[in-house]
Design an enzyme around this catalytic site. Structure first.
Site, PDB file in Angstrom:
ATOM      1  CB  ALA A  37      -0.966  -0.004   1.186  1.00 56.19           C
ATOM      2  CD  GLU A  40       4.711  10.245  -3.673  1.00 57.36           C
ATOM      3  OE1 GLU A  40       5.864  10.644  -3.917  1.00 57.36           O
ATOM      4  OE2 GLU A  40       4.071   9.495  -4.449  1.00 57.36           O
ATOM      5  CG  HIS A  42       6.009   2.879   1.490  1.00 59.65           C
ATOM      6  ND1 HIS A  42       4.659   3.145   1.543  1.00 59.65           N
ATOM      7  CD2 HIS A  42       6.269   2.071   2.551  1.00 59.65           C
ATOM      8  CE1 HIS A  42       4.123   2.513   2.582  1.00 59.65           C
ATOM      9  NE2 HIS A  42       5.073   1.856   3.212  1.00 59.65           N
ATOM     10  CD  GLN A  66       4.513  -5.758  11.386  1.00 64.09           C
ATOM     11  OE1 GLN A  66       5.517  -6.318  10.946  1.00 64.09           O
ATOM     12  NE2 GLN A  66       4.333  -4.453  11.248  1.00 64.09           N
ATOM     13  CD  GLN A 158       9.227  -0.637  11.898  1.00 60.62           C
ATOM     14  OE1 GLN A 158       8.204  -1.320  11.966  1.00 60.62           O
ATOM     15  NE2 GLN A 158       9.537   0.037  10.818  1.00 60.62           N
ATOM     16  CB  VAL A 181       7.242  11.576   3.167  1.00 57.15           C
ATOM     17  CG1 VAL A 181       6.510  12.249   2.015  1.00 57.15           C
ATOM     18  CG2 VAL A 181       8.689  11.308   2.801  1.00 57.15           C
ATOM     19  CG  MET A 189       2.440  10.952   3.151  1.00 56.67           C
ATOM     20  SD  MET A 189       2.606  10.603   1.422  1.00 56.67           S
ATOM     21  CE  MET A 189       2.306  12.235   0.791  1.00 56.67           C
ATOM     22  CB  SER A 190       0.052   6.400   7.642  1.00 50.19           C
ATOM     23  OG  SER A 190      -0.429   5.144   8.073  1.00 50.19           O
TER      24      SER A 190
HETATM   25  P1  AMP Z   1       5.130  -0.030   6.379  1.00 42.04           P
HETATM   26  O1  AMP Z   1       4.784  -0.408   4.969  1.00 42.04           O
HETATM   27  O2  AMP Z   1       4.093   0.790   7.052  1.00 42.04           O
HETATM   28  O3  AMP Z   1       5.625  -1.194   7.188  1.00 42.04           O
HETATM   29  O4  AMP Z   1       6.378   0.945   6.258  1.00 42.04           O
HETATM   30  C1  AMP Z   1       7.533   0.568   5.557  1.00 42.04           C
HETATM   31  C2  AMP Z   1       8.597   1.594   5.793  1.00 42.04           C
HETATM   32  O5  AMP Z   1       8.131   2.864   5.325  1.00 42.04           O
HETATM   33  C3  AMP Z   1       8.921   1.788   7.281  1.00 42.04           C
HETATM   34  O6  AMP Z   1      10.322   1.916   7.424  1.00 42.04           O
HETATM   35  C4  AMP Z   1       8.204   3.056   7.623  1.00 42.04           C
HETATM   36  O7  AMP Z   1       8.807   3.772   8.684  1.00 42.04           O
HETATM   37  C5  AMP Z   1       8.338   3.829   6.318  1.00 42.04           C
HETATM   38  N1  AMP Z   1       7.340   4.903   6.253  1.00 42.04           N
HETATM   39  C6  AMP Z   1       5.996   4.786   6.448  1.00 42.04           C
HETATM   40  N2  AMP Z   1       5.411   6.000   6.372  1.00 42.04           N
HETATM   41  C7  AMP Z   1       6.400   6.898   6.141  1.00 42.04           C
HETATM   42  C8  AMP Z   1       6.438   8.313   5.976  1.00 42.04           C
HETATM   43  N3  AMP Z   1       5.337   9.051   6.036  1.00 42.04           N
HETATM   44  N4  AMP Z   1       7.635   8.898   5.765  1.00 42.04           N
HETATM   45  C9  AMP Z   1       8.778   8.153   5.715  1.00 42.04           C
HETATM   46  N5  AMP Z   1       8.802   6.813   5.850  1.00 42.04           N
HETATM   47  C10 AMP Z   1       7.638   6.192   6.066  1.00 42.04           C
END
Ligand code: AMP
Length: 288
Positions: A37, A40, A42, A66, A158, A181, A189-190
């Site tokens: 998913a 920006e 990522h 997790q 983390q 970001v 962003m999430s």
């Molecule tokens: P996830 O897919 O949520 O497990 O995130 C994968 C990686 O992307 C992790 O290292 C997160 O910290 C990073 N990440 C998620 N959201 C952001 C963001 N807004 N800005 C920078 N890195 C992010």
């Protein structure tokens, strides 16, 4: 971009990509583990890896270990086609998309437990979460054997857990922390932002406002933790629909609470907007 889902294929493609000089390669393999998913945030990790490393590997795996049983594992967004397009555009060499069966074959019983730090912040709210994270990341590191691995500062707890794991297990990988970001209005962003209604999306902005307000106070010279934390909490309370999980000033490595920010610190927030749990943070720099 090669897309593979087995461990054997990953190793064999990496062998081809790296060639016989792998150990002496100038910049080595850069790795970006994700749950897909992609957004920006990522993309920024991939770009950092691409700038730094000869070979860039990404993984997409929604790691069941997790998530607690009451959490959003089954409805976590899965957008593999769009994710592949982004990774391809950014010049990723290899995407590893294992199945649950590949990562956790029947009978697997080994976990990585990073004691102490795993019980703080998100680890306190989500018991077992960081055990799942450390286990999957350790496995992915063994499969990909990267020289560098890129993680977002957004998930600051983390990062603290993984730094401790890398130290304790002498893993030959360097962790690179990349900046958070944000959307144009400041929302971090999430992948979980997709769950938010328009109204919840507006309410969620209180988290960023709180962090900004406290960061400004810090810049103006305020160092007392209780004052900085109250500033964040006051912003959160202006949105009654927002439910605080934690607001904390901690040491960025140990995640232990600080009484003041004389030597900097990590200001971290987790809050529920409706049923969606969001996290964000701000680093308060130590004086030069
Ligand atoms: P996830 O897919 O949520 O497990 O995130 C994968 C990686 O992307 C992790 O290292 C997160 O910290 C990073 N990440 C998620 N959201 C952001 C963001 N807004 N800005 C920078 N890195 C992010």
């Amino acid at each position: 971009m090669k897309i593979v889902s087995s461990i054997a294929e990953t190793r064999s493609v990496l062998g081809e990509l790296c060639g016989p000089d792998r150990l002496t390669g100038p910049r080595g393999v850069g790795f970006v583990p994700t749950m897909g998913a992609l957004h920006e945030g990522h993309r920024s990790l991939i770009q950092a890896a691409r700038r730094t490393c000869d070979v860039v590997v990404a993984s997409i795996f929604v790691n069941p270990k997790q998530f607690a049983p009451n959490e959003d594992f089954s409805r976590y967004p899965r957008t593999l086609e769009a994710d592949c397009r982004m990774l391809e555009t950014e010049g990723v060499d290899l995407l590893f998309t294992p199945s649950e069966q590949t990562m956790y074959p029947a009978g697997a019983t080994t976990f990585v437990e990073v004691a102490g730090v795993s019980d703080r912040l998100d680890g306190a709210s989500r018991p077992g979460h960081f055990r799942g994270v450390a286990t999957v990341v350790a496995k992915l590191f063994h499969i990909v054997q990267p020289e560098l691995a890129f993680f977002g500062q957004k998930d600051a707890a983390q990062l603290a857990v993984l730094r401790q794991m890398v130290r304790d297990l002498d893993l030959p990988v360097k962790l690179v922390a990349c900046p958070i970001v944000r959307e144009h209005d400041g929302l971090a962003m999430s992948s979980r932002n997709r769950y938010l209604s328009d109204q919840e999306r507006r309410q969620a902005l209180a988290i960023f406002r709180g962090l900004q307000t406290a960061s400004q106070l810090f810049q103006d010279g305020e160092r007392r933790a209780d004052v900085l934390l109250r500033a964040v909490q006051n912003c959160l309370r202006q949105e009654p629909a927002l439910r605080e999980d934690y607001v904390a000033l901690v040491d960025a490595d140990t995640l232990l609470p600080l009484e003041n920010a004389e030597h900097g610190g990590l200001l971290a927030v987790a809050a529920y907007v409706g049923t969606t749990r969001l996290i964000d943070n701000a680093s308060l720099p130590s004086a030069p």
